[in-house]
Design an enzyme around this catalytic site. Structure first.
Site, PDB file in Angstrom:
ATOM      1  N   TYR A  17       0.720  -1.005   0.185  1.00 47.42           N
ATOM      2  CA  TYR A  17       0.146  -0.291   0.430  1.00 47.42           C
ATOM      3  C   TYR A  17       0.553   1.339  -0.356  1.00 47.42           C
ATOM      4  O   TYR A  17       0.238   2.654  -0.256  1.00 47.42           O
ATOM      5  CB  TYR A  17      -0.668   0.347   0.813  1.00 47.42           C
ATOM      6  CG  TYR A  17      -1.259  -1.701   1.649  1.00 47.42           C
ATOM      7  CD1 TYR A  17      -3.475  -1.325   0.060  1.00 47.42           C
ATOM      8  CD2 TYR A  17      -2.093  -2.087   1.812  1.00 47.42           C
ATOM      9  CE1 TYR A  17      -4.289  -1.999   0.428  1.00 47.42           C
ATOM     10  CE2 TYR A  17      -2.661  -3.452   2.224  1.00 47.42           C
ATOM     11  CZ  TYR A  17      -3.471  -3.353   1.102  1.00 47.42           C
ATOM     12  OH  TYR A  17      -4.613  -4.070   1.188  1.00 47.42           O
ATOM     13  N   HIS A  22      -4.997   5.943  -0.454  1.00 47.78           N
ATOM     14  CA  HIS A  22      -5.104   5.748   0.545  1.00 47.78           C
ATOM     15  C   HIS A  22      -4.377   5.680   1.490  1.00 47.78           C
ATOM     16  O   HIS A  22      -4.997   5.921   3.333  1.00 47.78           O
ATOM     17  CB  HIS A  22      -5.898   4.558   0.594  1.00 47.78           C
ATOM     18  CG  HIS A  22      -7.621   4.102   1.621  1.00 47.78           C
ATOM     19  ND1 HIS A  22      -8.313   5.337   1.352  1.00 47.78           N
ATOM     20  CD2 HIS A  22      -7.421   3.416   1.486  1.00 47.78           C
ATOM     21  CE1 HIS A  22      -8.926   4.707   1.946  1.00 47.78           C
ATOM     22  NE2 HIS A  22      -8.829   3.805   2.239  1.00 47.78           N
ATOM     23  N   TYR A  78      -5.733  -2.936   9.614  1.00 45.58           N
ATOM     24  CA  TYR A  78      -6.119  -2.028   8.180  1.00 45.58           C
ATOM     25  C   TYR A  78      -6.811  -1.243   8.444  1.00 45.58           C
ATOM     26  O   TYR A  78      -7.193  -0.887   9.193  1.00 45.58           O
ATOM     27  CB  TYR A  78      -6.875  -3.768   7.297  1.00 45.58           C
ATOM     28  CG  TYR A  78      -5.831  -4.124   6.639  1.00 45.58           C
ATOM     29  CD1 TYR A  78      -5.276  -3.748   5.571  1.00 45.58           C
ATOM     30  CD2 TYR A  78      -5.547  -5.432   7.287  1.00 45.58           C
ATOM     31  CE1 TYR A  78      -4.212  -4.772   5.031  1.00 45.58           C
ATOM     32  CE2 TYR A  78      -4.778  -6.139   6.873  1.00 45.58           C
ATOM     33  CZ  TYR A  78      -3.722  -6.033   5.394  1.00 45.58           C
ATOM     34  OH  TYR A  78      -2.377  -6.873   5.078  1.00 45.58           O
ATOM     35  N   ASN A  80     -10.200   0.041   7.622  1.00 47.68           N
ATOM     36  CA  ASN A  80     -11.193  -0.227   8.387  1.00 47.68           C
ATOM     37  C   ASN A  80     -11.511  -0.340   9.737  1.00 47.68           C
ATOM     38  O   ASN A  80     -12.215  -0.379  10.440  1.00 47.68           O
ATOM     39  CB  ASN A  80     -12.295  -0.899   7.748  1.00 47.68           C
ATOM     40  CG  ASN A  80     -11.919  -2.844   7.881  1.00 47.68           C
ATOM     41  OD1 ASN A  80     -10.428  -2.737   7.851  1.00 47.68           O
ATOM     42  ND2 ASN A  80     -12.329  -3.443   6.396  1.00 47.68           N
ATOM     43  N   ASN A 126     -13.341   4.913   5.714  1.00 47.74           N
ATOM     44  CA  ASN A 126     -14.110   3.693   6.629  1.00 47.74           C
ATOM     45  C   ASN A 126     -13.290   3.974   7.947  1.00 47.74           C
ATOM     46  O   ASN A 126     -13.422   3.521   9.057  1.00 47.74           O
ATOM     47  CB  ASN A 126     -13.656   2.281   6.049  1.00 47.74           C
ATOM     48  CG  ASN A 126     -14.410   1.775   5.118  1.00 47.74           C
ATOM     49  OD1 ASN A 126     -15.664   2.138   5.147  1.00 47.74           O
ATOM     50  ND2 ASN A 126     -14.215   1.074   3.475  1.00 47.74           N
TER      51      ASN A 126
END
Length: 200
Positions: A17, A22, A78, A80, A126
């Site tokens: 990531y 994000h 993560y 969320n 989220n």
């Protein structure tokens, strides 16, 4: 000295990531650590990497004030599940929501734009949704970095999880540095002064 602020940059863990839209919030934490000459370390039992440091007004072009002790944090969960780590660290450090700064990507702002605000909804994000749920309030400060909406009919989830193209990385780097300035300004000068200076 007890910390007076907790600053978390939202993102997903792991190299997969790195460089994604994000994870721009986590990039701001990396920039703040670089400026302070600090490195994040795993916090035992708290599902987070963090460092306690001091921020001053040295780089803001304003009169010197007492440095503020802050915790810079990146969740090891993560996106969320960000609220799990935030609530644990905030509770352990005695940080109230009004002294929590959450730095995150915002698809409803164009790339390069920056917006500071306190409170509000999660706008489908989220990470924010999880933090609101675990703190049972949305009354914290947000530093929102614009990443724009995807072109055409591309899924917004795919868009924010995609890496920033090479041609846009320099612009993103400028935005990250500006967001780090904004975090310092909130802590040293207050939210209203920071909004006047950085909201675009």
């Amino acid at each position: 000295m007890s910390p007076s602020w907790l600053v978390i940059g939202l993102g997903n863990p792991g190299p997969r990531y790195d460089g994604t839209r994000h994870n721009v919030g986590a990039d701001v934490i990396a920039e703040l650590c670089r400026r302070a000459g600090e490195k994040l370390s795993p916090a035992r039992g708290q599902r987070a990497e963090l460092v306690r440091t001091r921020l001053s007004s040295a780089g803001l072009g304003v009169p010197a004030v007492d440095a503020q002790t802050v915790i810079l944090m990146r969740s090891r969960t993560y996106m969320n599940e960000s609220g799990i780590a935030v609530s644990k660290v905030a509770s352990f450090a005695g940080i109230t929501p009004d002294h929590l700064i959450v730095v995150h990507d915002e698809i409803d702002l164009d790339p390069g734009r920056l917006r500071l605000k306190k409170g509000g909804g999660d706008n489908g994000h989220n990470g924010l949704k999880s933090i609101r749920a675990h703190l049972r309030t949305g009354d914290f400060i947000r530093v929102r970095l614009g990443v724009g909406r995807p072109p055409g009919h591309q899924d917004p989830a795919d868009w924010v999880l995609a890496r920033v193209p090479a041609r846009q990385r320099a612009e993103m780097g400028v935005q990250v540095a500006l967001a780090a300035d904004a975090v310092e300004s909130i802590i040293i000068q207050g939210l209203a002064a920071a909004q006047n200076r950085f909201n675009s």
